[in-house]
Design an enzyme around this catalytic site. Structure first.
Site, PDB file in Angstrom:
ATOM      1  N   TYR A   1      28.107  49.954  23.917  1.00  0.00           N
ATOM      2  CA  TYR A   1      27.264  50.028  25.105  1.00  0.00           C
ATOM      3  C   TYR A   1      25.912  49.347  24.901  1.00  0.00           C
ATOM      4  CZ  TYR A   1      24.371  52.725  28.524  1.00  0.00           C
ATOM      5  OH  TYR A   1      23.504  53.131  29.510  1.00  0.00           O
TER       6      TYR A   1
ATOM      7  N   LYS B   1      23.899  46.334  26.901  1.00  0.00           N
ATOM      8  CA  LYS B   1      22.614  46.562  27.583  1.00  0.00           C
ATOM      9  C   LYS B   1      21.554  45.606  27.024  1.00  0.00           C
ATOM     10  CE  LYS B   1      23.315  50.006  30.567  1.00  0.00           C
ATOM     11  NZ  LYS B   1      23.333  49.742  32.019  1.00  0.00           N
TER      12      LYS B   1
HETATM   13  N1  LIG Z   1      23.776  58.536  32.223  1.00  0.00           N
HETATM   14  C1  LIG Z   1      22.926  58.157  31.284  1.00  0.00           C
HETATM   15  O1  LIG Z   1      22.618  58.937  30.376  1.00  0.00           O
HETATM   16  C2  LIG Z   1      22.301  56.807  31.332  1.00  0.00           C
HETATM   17  C3  LIG Z   1      22.752  55.812  32.177  1.00  0.00           C
HETATM   18  N2  LIG Z   1      22.149  54.588  32.188  1.00  0.00           N
HETATM   19  C4  LIG Z   1      22.598  53.527  33.092  1.00  0.00           C
HETATM   20  O2  LIG Z   1      22.171  53.866  34.416  1.00  0.00           O
HETATM   21  C5  LIG Z   1      23.137  53.455  35.369  1.00  0.00           C
HETATM   22  C6  LIG Z   1      23.604  54.653  36.170  1.00  0.00           C
HETATM   23  O3  LIG Z   1      24.202  55.574  35.296  1.00  0.00           O
HETATM   24  P1  LIG Z   1      24.767  56.998  35.797  1.00  0.00           P
HETATM   25  O4  LIG Z   1      23.801  57.626  36.717  1.00  0.00           O
HETATM   26  O5  LIG Z   1      25.190  57.725  34.572  1.00  0.00           O
HETATM   27  O6  LIG Z   1      26.025  56.527  36.657  1.00  0.00           O
HETATM   28  P2  LIG Z   1      27.475  57.180  36.839  1.00  0.00           P
HETATM   29  O7  LIG Z   1      28.331  56.922  35.654  1.00  0.00           O
HETATM   30  O8  LIG Z   1      27.330  58.577  37.287  1.00  0.00           O
HETATM   31  O9  LIG Z   1      27.978  56.239  38.046  1.00  0.00           O
HETATM   32  C7  LIG Z   1      28.325  54.916  37.768  1.00  0.00           C
HETATM   33  C8  LIG Z   1      28.403  54.129  39.063  1.00  0.00           C
HETATM   34  O10 LIG Z   1      28.815  52.789  38.780  1.00  0.00           O
HETATM   35  C9  LIG Z   1      30.002  52.495  39.541  1.00  0.00           C
HETATM   36  N3  LIG Z   1      30.832  51.546  38.795  1.00  0.00           N
HETATM   37  C10 LIG Z   1      31.305  51.687  37.530  1.00  0.00           C
HETATM   38  N4  LIG Z   1      32.047  50.624  37.185  1.00  0.00           N
HETATM   39  C11 LIG Z   1      32.035  49.772  38.234  1.00  0.00           C
HETATM   40  C12 LIG Z   1      32.625  48.510  38.494  1.00  0.00           C
HETATM   41  N5  LIG Z   1      33.400  47.909  37.598  1.00  0.00           N
HETATM   42  N6  LIG Z   1      32.402  47.919  39.680  1.00  0.00           N
HETATM   43  C13 LIG Z   1      31.641  48.524  40.617  1.00  0.00           C
HETATM   44  N7  LIG Z   1      31.064  49.720  40.427  1.00  0.00           N
HETATM   45  C14 LIG Z   1      31.259  50.341  39.265  1.00  0.00           C
HETATM   46  C15 LIG Z   1      30.642  53.866  39.743  1.00  0.00           C
HETATM   47  O11 LIG Z   1      31.540  53.941  40.827  1.00  0.00           O
HETATM   48  P3  LIG Z   1      33.131  53.696  40.636  1.00  0.00           P
HETATM   49  O12 LIG Z   1      33.535  54.331  39.342  1.00  0.00           O
HETATM   50  O13 LIG Z   1      33.743  54.302  41.849  1.00  0.00           O
HETATM   51  O14 LIG Z   1      33.291  52.213  40.624  1.00  0.00           O
HETATM   52  C16 LIG Z   1      29.399  54.697  40.037  1.00  0.00           C
HETATM   53  O15 LIG Z   1      28.931  54.482  41.336  1.00  0.00           O
HETATM   54  C17 LIG Z   1      24.237  52.759  34.563  1.00  0.00           C
HETATM   55  O16 LIG Z   1      23.974  51.390  34.507  1.00  0.00           O
HETATM   56  C18 LIG Z   1      24.100  53.388  33.187  1.00  0.00           C
HETATM   57  O17 LIG Z   1      24.605  52.539  32.163  1.00  0.00           O
HETATM   58  C19 LIG Z   1      21.061  54.325  31.414  1.00  0.00           C
HETATM   59  C20 LIG Z   1      20.569  55.271  30.570  1.00  0.00           C
HETATM   60  C21 LIG Z   1      21.167  56.580  30.447  1.00  0.00           C
HETATM   61  C1  LIG Z   2       7.977  59.387  19.552  1.00  0.00           C
HETATM   62  C2  LIG Z   2       9.118  58.462  19.445  1.00  0.00           C
HETATM   63  C3  LIG Z   2      10.395  59.111  18.980  1.00  0.00           C
HETATM   64  C4  LIG Z   2      11.541  58.181  19.142  1.00  0.00           C
HETATM   65  C5  LIG Z   2      12.855  58.810  18.796  1.00  0.00           C
HETATM   66  C6  LIG Z   2      13.991  57.879  19.096  1.00  0.00           C
HETATM   67  C7  LIG Z   2      15.298  58.623  19.121  1.00  0.00           C
HETATM   68  C8  LIG Z   2      16.358  57.935  19.892  1.00  0.00           C
HETATM   69  C9  LIG Z   2      16.710  58.627  21.179  1.00  0.00           C
HETATM   70  C10 LIG Z   2      17.764  57.867  21.918  1.00  0.00           C
HETATM   71  C11 LIG Z   2      17.959  58.334  23.308  1.00  0.00           C
HETATM   72  C12 LIG Z   2      18.900  57.455  24.047  1.00  0.00           C
HETATM   73  C13 LIG Z   2      18.915  57.744  25.517  1.00  0.00           C
HETATM   74  C14 LIG Z   2      19.733  56.763  26.306  1.00  0.00           C
HETATM   75  C15 LIG Z   2      21.087  57.304  26.640  1.00  0.00           C
HETATM   76  C16 LIG Z   2      22.016  56.344  27.273  1.00  0.00           C
HETATM   77  O1  LIG Z   2      21.711  55.260  27.641  1.00  0.00           O
HETATM   78  C17 LIG Z   2      23.393  56.821  27.325  1.00  0.00           C
HETATM   79  N1  LIG Z   2      23.473  58.191  27.637  1.00  0.00           N
HETATM   80  C18 LIG Z   2      24.237  55.971  28.197  1.00  0.00           C
HETATM   81  O2  LIG Z   2      24.792  56.549  29.282  1.00  0.00           O
END
Ligand SMILES: NC(=O)C1=CN([C@@H]2O[C@H](COP(=O)(O)OP(=O)(O)OC[C@H]3O[C@@H](n4cnc5c(N)ncnc54)[C@H](OP(=O)(O)O)[C@@H]3O)[C@@H](O)[C@H]2O)C=CC1
Ligand SMILES: CCCCCCCCCCCCCCCC(=O)[C@@H](N)CO
Length: 383
Positions: free
Chosen positions: A226, A230
């Site tokens: 992942y 990203k």
């Molecule tokens: N959750 C986390 O901890 C974190 C998430 N992110 C990023 O933030 C964004 C949102 O994450 P999150 O809130 O978890 O989202 P979700 O996983 O809850 O939702 C994902 C969305 O993307 C759509 N999707 C996935 N694959 C495709 C595809 N091939 N084509 C079109 N649509 C697609 C899904 O719909 P469907 O499956 O119906 O296509 C859904 O709407 C993402 O980019 C994620 O990588 C960043 C940091 C942390």
């Molecule tokens: C003061 C500074 C301290 C720094 C500590 C660093 C420790 C690392 C924390 C990593 C957290 C990652 C979150 C993103 C999650 C994400 O993108 C996925 N869940 C994808 O869905």
């Protein structure tokens, strides 16, 4: 050294008011420094709270295409943009979830008579589908391209590098990097097409927004499928932030020569954990070591992340983080990215680089200690 009192005397200004007498004895260079630092601090605080700056992301009446808008963060962004008066098209694969998102936007619209909402079901790993999305969105928007395109689609399938089959690594690249790159490609080809001076209409600025993760700044063991994808988006957005200036320069000459129809700004959002359906899924297959390494992170709700991200876009930020640890992770990896603020980001990067002198060995040390204690990992459950 000349003191403040002498200066006031020379200019015939009051020099013995109710302030403490020692104040009037302050040497002028010191007073200058105080004023300088005071101004910098006041300016930074004012900026932080958004004083004196106009809204750089006014969405009322604008048309937004939002990928991944049917779940998690994307759905929260959709709802909040609807509440701010935008027309929104959500794009994802599953129709039932898309319909639910449209209903939620309607229920939250600022002006339900004027605003319109729509969904397009598409798998964005296919570049032809991205072309179709932009062209259908343009037709729906009375022949005009969308003003804002926000790439939020994506999900994470964590696992140790060698445990994850190469096929799945490629799928993650498709789901994360290519959904964003395809969408950006279709969008920019449309937005940047040359228009004759006579064909120019008045448009406000257009925005292309990526959604990364702080893992693009600081990777963590167990996230290689992942975080690599990203990090590739981050590199793409940094490249585009330069390339776009060429088109924006041409746009400034739109009255004399062919130019794009609007100037364009690029942004990139870097959330930490988000309590979304996607997060619940990744937790099921996430290695225990990964959970331990990211335990400093307290996942935020999709609504919080959406609100903080939109506020940062309103301030005109390029790289956006959503909490303090996220800001430190950005600070240590600012590299060649354009800064949101020269002073704030420079101080942040100095401080973060000091903090990470300790954090990096700590992450590696924890991984080493884990192997020493638990031996080789058992294959994590993958479905
Ligand atoms: N959750 C986390 O901890 C974190 C998430 N992110 C990023 O933030 C964004 C949102 O994450 P999150 O809130 O978890 O989202 P979700 O996983 O809850 O939702 C994902 C969305 O993307 C759509 N999707 C996935 N694959 C495709 C595809 N091939 N084509 C079109 N649509 C697609 C899904 O719909 P469907 O499956 O119906 O296509 C859904 O709407 C993402 O980019 C994620 O990588 C960043 C940091 C942390
Ligand atoms: C003061 C500074 C301290 C720094 C500590 C660093 C420790 C690392 C924390 C990593 C957290 C990652 C979150 C993103 C999650 C994400 O993108 C996925 N869940 C994808 O869905």
């Amino acid at each position: 050294m000349m003191e403040l009192r002498e200066l006031l005397l020379r200019w015939n200004l009051p020099h013995s008011l109710s302030l403490h007498p020692t104040f009037y004895q302050t040497p002028l260079p010191i007073l200058g420094l105080y004023t300088l630092f005071g101004t910098i601090i006041a300016y930074s605080i004012a900026k932080m709270f958004g004083f004196g700056s106009r809204n750089e992301f006014a969405v009322e009446g604008q048309t937004v295409v939002l990928t991944g808008g049917s779940d998690g963060m994307g759905k929260a962004v959709a709802t909040q943009l609807a509440a701010k008066g935008a027309n929104v098209i959500v794009v994802a694969r599953t129709v039932t979830k898309l319909q639910a998102a449209v209903d939620e936007m309607k229920a939250n619209a600022a002006n339900s008579h004027k605003q319109r909402f729509h969904y397009i079901s598409a798998d964005l790993t296919d570049p032809n589908e991205c072309d179709r999305v932009i062209s259908e969105a343009t037709t729906w928007n009375a022949g005009t391209a969308p003003d804002i395109v926000w790439c939020c689609a994506g999900f994470s399938r964590p696992g140790f590098f060698i445990d994850v089959p190469i096929k799945e690594h490629k799928q993650q690249m498709d789901t994360i990097y290519w959904t964003a790159a395809n969408t950006a490609h279709s969008t920019l080809r449309n937005w940047l097409a040359p228009v004759e001076p006579s064909g120019q209409m008045k448009f406000s600025r257009r925005h292309l927004i990526f959604t990364c993760s702080t893992l693009a700044f600081v990777p963590v063991a167990g996230y290689s499928p992942y975080s690599s994808a990203k990090a590739a988006i981050r590199s793409l957005s940094d490249t585009l932030s330069q390339e776009i200036e060429m088109y924006n320069g041409a746009f400034s000459q739109r009255h004399h020569s062919k130019a794009p129809a609007a100037d364009v700004k690029i942004h990139n959002i870097f959330p930490m954990g988000i309590t979304s359906p996607g997060f619940d899924n990744e937790q099921k297959i996430k290695p225990d070591l990964t959970k331990k390494l990211e335990e400093a992170d307290k996942p935020q709700t999709p609504e919080e992340v959406a609100k903080i991200s939109i506020a940062a876009l309103e301030r005109g930020e390029y790289l956006v983080t959503t909490n303090l640890i996220g800001a430190f992770m950005k600070g240590t990896a600012l590299g060649p990215s354009p800064r949101n603020s020269i002073i704030g980001d420079t101080l942040l990067s100095w401080l973060s680089n000091l903090v990470f002198l300790q954090v990096i060995p700590d992450l590696r040390g924890k991984a080493y200690a884990w192997g020493k204690k638990n031996g080789l990992p058992e294959n994590s459950p993958r479905s």
